[in-house]
Design a protein around this motif. Structure first.
Motif, PDB file in Angstrom:
ATOM      1  N   ASN A 109       1.068  -1.356   0.126  1.00 32.69           N
ATOM      2  CA  ASN A 109      -0.271  -0.062  -0.011  1.00 32.69           C
ATOM      3  C   ASN A 109       0.898   1.395   0.052  1.00 32.69           C
ATOM      4  N   ASP A 167      -6.417   2.567  -2.691  1.00 30.57           N
ATOM      5  CA  ASP A 167      -5.678   1.350  -2.016  1.00 30.57           C
ATOM      6  C   ASP A 167      -5.095   0.412  -2.966  1.00 30.57           C
ATOM      7  N   ARG A 168      -4.510  -0.633  -2.498  1.00 33.15           N
ATOM      8  CA  ARG A 168      -3.953  -1.518  -3.541  1.00 33.15           C
ATOM      9  C   ARG A 168      -4.399  -2.892  -2.837  1.00 33.15           C
ATOM     10  N   ILE A 169      -4.788  -3.755  -3.481  1.00 33.62           N
ATOM     11  CA  ILE A 169      -5.277  -5.236  -3.042  1.00 33.62           C
ATOM     12  C   ILE A 169      -4.708  -6.226  -4.073  1.00 33.62           C
ATOM     13  N   GLU A 170      -4.316  -7.342  -3.379  1.00 28.62           N
ATOM     14  CA  GLU A 170      -3.850  -8.326  -4.366  1.00 28.62           C
ATOM     15  C   GLU A 170      -5.102  -9.521  -4.420  1.00 28.62           C
ATOM     16  N   PHE A 178     -13.364  -5.334   0.778  1.00 33.21           N
ATOM     17  CA  PHE A 178     -12.211  -4.050   0.801  1.00 33.21           C
ATOM     18  C   PHE A 178     -12.867  -3.138   2.038  1.00 33.21           C
TER      19      PHE A 178
END
Length: 238
Positions: A109, A167-170, A178
């Motif tokens: 993130n 935000d950054r999500i894998e 989320f």
């Protein structure tokens, strides 16, 4: 050499007796000094003429001027060092790891912690991200999803400002949960509130600023705070 005429020479000779080997005129000290001065006059004239001639010619060319030798016991100044000595000037970045300039940085993130001040726990956006039947096969575990929250006009739904939070999500599996809060704001002091649109994008090159063909997007409108949001990844970027 001109003959000196000295008045009173006969008188001096009469008083001092027989003249010496060089004659009585040389026994007088003033006469002797005058003779020496006359003898040296031509040499002095030559030196003066040579100096005058050198002045007319001017200084010698710079290429013929040599620096003075250091005095005895004096150490000569060292030659200036080349600050680039030993460097590969053809490639000044040789040896640097440029394959991944962000190596060692926590990129899960990249904007985490950018918000300042206490986070209001009552201001949040929570929900799930899922694919549609048309896009499900194109989304794999390990894909990166970027989330963006932007303010909108509550009537028209038009975006009216810059991105508020990210935000950054894998992807591990779908659906994917989320949660966004004031801790995700882009700029310190930004208020996490109001009518917004939450945009999710499966990004193929892992660069949040790019939007390329093959990326998959989806969005949902909300008013902060909101929970139970359902965001469908239903649009393939062409």
């Amino acid at each position: 050499m001109p003959v000196l005429q000295v008045s009173g020479a006969s008188t001096a000779r009469g008083k001092r007796g027989t003249p010496g080997p060089m004659g009585s005129q040389w026994n007088s000290t003033p006469v002797w000094l005058a003779a020496v001065a006359l003898a040296l006059a031509p040499a002095c004239s030559k030196d003066r003429d040579a100096a005058t001639d050198q002045g007319r010619r001017g200084l010698p060319p710079a290429s013929q001027v040599k620096p003075p030798e250091p005095a005895l016991g004096q150490v000569a100044a060292p030659a200036a060092r080349d600050p680039h000595a030993g460097m590969d000037t053809a490639n000044p970045h040789a040896g640097m790891g440029t394959a991944n300039p962000h190596a060692g940085m926590g990129m899960a993130n990249p904007h985490a912690g950018m918000g300042s001040g206490p986070v209001d726990p009552n201001q949040f956006l929570k929900g799930t991200i899922d694919a549609t039947d048309a896009t499900r096969s194109a989304i794999k575990p390990g894909d990166v999803i970027y989330l963006m929250v932007k303010p909108i006009n509550p009537v028209t739904g038009e975006v009216i400002g810059n991105t508020m939070a990210v935000d950054r999500i894998e992807v591990t599996s779908l659906p994917l949960e989320f949660s966004l809060t004031g801790a995700n704001v882009m700029m310190p002091g930004t208020k996490f509130e109001g009518d917004v649109v939450v945009i999710a994008r499966v990004d193929r090159d892992g660069e949040a600023r790019s939007r390329n063909p093959g990326d998959i997007e989806g969005k949902v409108r909300a008013k902060i705070p909101a929970a139970g949001l359902k965001l469908a990844l239903d649009t393939v970027v062409r």
